[in-house]
Design a protein around this motif. Structure first.
Motif, PDB file in Angstrom:
ATOM      1  N   LEU A  54     -39.426  35.872-131.825  1.00 49.77           N
ATOM      2  CA  LEU A  54     -39.429  34.516-132.386  1.00 49.77           C
ATOM      3  C   LEU A  54     -38.886  34.555-133.804  1.00 49.77           C
ATOM      4  O   LEU A  54     -39.148  35.498-134.555  1.00 49.77           O
ATOM      5  CB  LEU A  54     -40.852  33.954-132.429  1.00 49.77           C
ATOM      6  N   HIS A  55     -38.152  33.525-134.161  1.00 53.85           N
ATOM      7  CA  HIS A  55     -37.695  33.317-135.532  1.00 53.85           C
ATOM      8  C   HIS A  55     -38.394  32.061-136.033  1.00 53.85           C
ATOM      9  O   HIS A  55     -38.201  30.983-135.477  1.00 53.85           O
ATOM     10  CB  HIS A  55     -36.178  33.145-135.593  1.00 53.85           C
ATOM     11  N   ILE A  56     -39.198  32.207-137.082  1.00 53.48           N
ATOM     12  CA  ILE A  56     -40.022  31.111-137.580  1.00 53.48           C
ATOM     13  C   ILE A  56     -39.593  30.776-139.000  1.00 53.48           C
ATOM     14  O   ILE A  56     -39.534  31.667-139.863  1.00 53.48           O
ATOM     15  CB  ILE A  56     -41.516  31.491-137.562  1.00 53.48           C
ATOM     16  N   ALA A  57     -39.298  29.502-139.249  1.00 49.13           N
ATOM     17  CA  ALA A  57     -38.974  29.022-140.594  1.00 49.13           C
ATOM     18  C   ALA A  57     -40.130  28.133-141.038  1.00 49.13           C
ATOM     19  O   ALA A  57     -40.378  27.077-140.450  1.00 49.13           O
ATOM     20  CB  ALA A  57     -37.668  28.234-140.580  1.00 49.13           C
ATOM     21  N   ARG A  58     -40.850  28.586-142.049  1.00 50.24           N
ATOM     22  CA  ARG A  58     -42.002  27.839-142.557  1.00 50.24           C
ATOM     23  C   ARG A  58     -41.814  27.679-144.054  1.00 50.24           C
ATOM     24  O   ARG A  58     -42.063  28.595-144.829  1.00 50.24           O
ATOM     25  CB  ARG A  58     -43.283  28.596-142.243  1.00 50.24           C
ATOM     26  N   GLY A  59     -41.373  26.478-144.470  1.00 50.21           N
ATOM     27  CA  GLY A  59     -41.078  26.257-145.878  1.00 50.21           C
ATOM     28  C   GLY A  59     -39.894  27.127-146.277  1.00 50.21           C
ATOM     29  O   GLY A  59     -38.843  27.097-145.646  1.00 50.21           O
ATOM     30  N   GLU A  60     -40.057  27.926-147.331  1.00 53.36           N
ATOM     31  CA  GLU A  60     -39.003  28.838-147.766  1.00 53.36           C
ATOM     32  C   GLU A  60     -39.090  30.187-147.058  1.00 53.36           C
ATOM     33  O   GLU A  60     -38.178  30.994-147.162  1.00 53.36           O
ATOM     34  CB  GLU A  60     -39.091  29.062-149.278  1.00 53.36           C
TER      35      GLU A  60
END
Length: 134
Positions: A54-60
């Motif tokens: 999984l590739h997770i983008a959370r904020g920065e």
């Protein structure tokens, strides 16, 4: 008899692994395309299986993780960290980004406190007495 579930919903797993504080936030991030699985945007109802990336983008922050175990209940942080493994590249990138933010903040002066403290008020009062304003 095998009791392991064949898969867990992506929004529930992200909540159980403590990437998001609530399941609603996880569902919102999934709906916005912030989480990808195998290069494709992941939907909230997608069934995750062990071994998926999984590739997770959370904020920065950007995480690249491998799902190690499945769980649909939220437990202690120590248990949640056993559900996934972050790649070395992801750890290095987040450490570099953290260091860059720290260096950027080092040159920025901190603003003074909004109101004078007790000691400052006494000094101001003493200064005004010297000037004869009080």
């Amino acid at each position: 008899m095998d009791t392991a579930p064949p898969g867990v919903r992506a929004d529930i797993w992200l909540w159980a692994a403590r990437f998001f504080k609530t399941r609603a936030l996880a569902k919102q991030a999934l709906g916005a395309g912030k989480i990808t699985c195998a290069g494709v945007a992941c939907k909230p109802a997608r069934m995750l299986r062990a071994g998926e990336m999984l590739h997770i983008a959370r904020g920065e922050e950007r995480f690249e993780i491998e799902v190690l175990a499945l769980d649909n209940t939220r437990g202690p942080a120590a248990v949640a960290q056993t559900l996934y493994r972050e790649t070395e590249a992801s750890l290095a990138a987040r450490a570099a980004q953290r260091e860059q933010r720290r260096l950027q903040q080092a040159g920025t002066p901190r603003p003074p406190p909004a109101r004078p403290g007790k000691r400052d008020r006494r000094r101001i009062h003493a200064f005004k007495q010297i000037l004869g304003e009080d």
